[in-house]
Scaffold this motif. Structure first.
Motif, short mmCIF file in Angstrom:
data_model
loop_
_atom_site.label_atom_id
_atom_site.label_comp_id
_atom_site.label_asym_id
_atom_site.label_seq_id
_atom_site.Cartn_x
_atom_site.Cartn_y
_atom_site.Cartn_z
N UNK A 1 0.85 -1.21 0.00
CA UNK A 1 0.00 0.00 0.00
C UNK A 1 0.88 1.25 0.00
N UNK A 2 1.92 1.23 0.81
CA UNK A 2 2.85 2.37 0.83
C UNK A 2 3.48 2.57 -0.54
N UNK A 3 3.90 1.48 -1.15
CA UNK A 3 4.48 1.53 -2.50
C UNK A 3 3.44 2.02 -3.51
N UNK A 4 2.19 1.63 -3.33
CA UNK A 4 1.11 2.11 -4.20
C UNK A 4 0.93 3.62 -4.08
N UNK A 5 1.11 4.15 -2.87
CA UNK A 5 1.06 5.60 -2.68
C UNK A 5 2.19 6.29 -3.44
N UNK A 6 3.39 5.71 -3.32
CA UNK A 6 4.56 6.31 -3.98
C UNK A 6 4.46 6.26 -5.50
N UNK A 7 4.03 5.12 -6.01
CA UNK A 7 4.09 4.88 -7.46
C UNK A 7 2.79 5.16 -8.20
N UNK B 1 12.56 -1.05 -2.46
CA UNK B 1 12.26 -2.06 -1.43
C UNK B 1 12.80 -1.61 -0.08
N UNK B 2 14.03 -1.08 -0.06
CA UNK B 2 14.62 -0.63 1.20
C UNK B 2 13.82 0.52 1.81
N UNK B 3 13.34 1.43 0.95
CA UNK B 3 12.53 2.55 1.45
C UNK B 3 11.22 2.04 2.06
N UNK B 4 10.62 1.08 1.37
CA UNK B 4 9.36 0.49 1.86
C UNK B 4 9.59 -0.22 3.19
N UNK B 5 10.68 -0.96 3.30
CA UNK B 5 10.99 -1.67 4.55
C UNK B 5 11.27 -0.67 5.68
N UNK B 6 11.87 0.46 5.35
CA UNK B 6 12.05 1.52 6.36
C UNK B 6 10.69 1.99 6.90
N UNK B 7 9.75 2.20 5.97
CA UNK B 7 8.40 2.63 6.37
C UNK B 7 7.75 1.54 7.23
N UNK B 8 7.90 0.29 6.83
CA UNK B 8 7.29 -0.81 7.58
C UNK B 8 7.82 -0.84 9.02
N UNK B 9 9.12 -0.63 9.17
CA UNK B 9 9.74 -0.68 10.50
C UNK B 9 9.40 0.56 11.35
N UNK B 10 9.32 1.70 10.69
CA UNK B 10 9.25 2.95 11.46
C UNK B 10 7.90 3.63 11.37
N UNK B 11 7.10 3.26 10.33
CA UNK B 11 5.85 4.01 10.06
C UNK B 11 4.78 3.72 11.07
#
Length: 348
Positions: free
Chosen positions: A263-269, A338-348
């Motif tokens: 979903x986060x990636x869907x927002x970005x892309x 992928x790394x940016x998305x994983x950052x969001x998953x960990x910190x968001x």
């Protein structure tokens, strides 16, 4: 032969009927240790199962492997199964996946019936013809497409489930809402998973299964739109494979975590509405918690994503959404994303 899905009202009559419609010389019932104890006694007294022989395997995805498959093949052989025998898979997604694969390959194929006993298996594993096992550290690495003759769904079995298994199945229902329509998505986010109303859940389950049925019918072998059903699964399967080597998590939890990422990636892309993303992510974090990954796990997770069956060449492919129900398959993503998305998953 087309698979028939029966939303059960009179389970014992319906099971006896479908057994009579499947040619068989012998009947075998595959269970795991839990469904042998909690579910088999409910159907064992049926006259149509009077001479059925049981095969029991270990519980959980850690047993969805080649060794268990060999055990089932051997049991079928030792107990005299022929090409005209019938296998009934009574259990969750692990049992229906592995049992379906065993039936599809033993003697080049036996008839089989799925009786899913978990919410996850009802909404996902027992519909769509995917069978298989985990192999070499990867989810569902070996398998075939092959429909069971019948699937019988009876929410009676949901009473045997604990809270975490209800939530696991609900993770796939959330996905179906996101790829379907706004009303379904909104209803799913209003549902109280702390005190689930099983009667209400049954009607929601029916809607959820219809979403999958419709998509699978249009694309049985995953050449196109069926990839919509993989929303949340590229990251989700990587999380699940990662957890198998540490502390295994249930499939639906992995999918829920994957939904956060995709979903986060869907927002970005794809400019998926940020507010809807945050609403969904909040619901998932409230009911599913999170996964204790660190930056040091990124290379392993990325390597696991490279093994995903949806990939083309060396590209990592995902399904993304422009909005609820607005599906974009075959979206290639980079390792930096992928790394940016994983950052969001960990910190968001």
């Amino acid at each position: 032969m087309e698979q028939r899905i029966i939303l059960s009202q009179h389970f014992k009559i319906e099971l006896a009927t479908v057994i009579s419609e499947c040619e068989h010389d012998k009947i075998f019932v595959l269970t795991d240790e839990t469904t042998k104890e909690k579910c088999w006694p409910q159907i064992k007294p049926l006259l149509s199962l009077k001479h059925a022989q049981t095969i029991t395997i270990g519980v959980s995805d850690t047993h969805k492997n080649l060794a268990t498959l060999v055990k089932v093949w051997k049991a079928l052989g030792d107990k005299g199964a022929t090409r005209h025998s019938l296998l009934i898979n009574l259990g969750g997604g692990m049992v229906t996946d592995l049992g379906g694969f065993a039936a599809s390959t033993f003697k080049r194929g036996l008839n089989f019936i799925n009786i899913p006993t978990t919410l996850l298996a009802m909404v996902d594993a027992s519909v769509g013809g995917k069978t298989g096992i985990n192999f070499n550290g990867f989810k569902n690495e070996i398998g075939v497409f092959n429909d069971s003759r019948f699937v019988i769904l009876d929410t009676f079995f949901l009473k045997t489930l604990d809270e975490s298994n209800i939530r696991s199945g609900y993770g796939e229902m959330l996905k179906h809402g996101l790829i379907s329509n706004e009303n379904m998505w909104a209803e799913l986010l209003k549902f109280d998973l702390t005190h689930p109303d099983l009667k209400k859940l049954q009607s929601m389950l029916t809607d959820s299964i219809r979403v999958k049925e419709r998509i699978v019918k249009n694309d049985p072998y995953e050449k196109g739109i069926r990839k919509a059903l993989n929303f949340g699964h590229t990251f989700g399967h990587a999380f699940e494979s990662w957890s198998l080597k540490r502390k295994p998590i249930l499939h639906g939890y992995a999918v829920a975590y994957g939904l956060i990422c995709e979903l986060y990636l869907s927002c970005l892309r794809m400019h998926f509405p940020t507010e809807k993303m945050h609403q969904t992510v909040s619901f998932i974090r409230d009911y599913y918690g999170t996964l204790p990954i660190t930056c040091e796990d990124y290379p392993e997770l990325i390597q696991m994503m490279h093994h995903d069956k949806k990939n083309l060449g060396n590209d990592i492919n995902v399904t993304l959404l422009g909005d609820i129900g607005d599906i974009h398959i075959n979206q290639t993503i980079s390792e930096e994303e992928i790394k940016e998305v994983l950052d969001f998953f960990r910190e968001g």
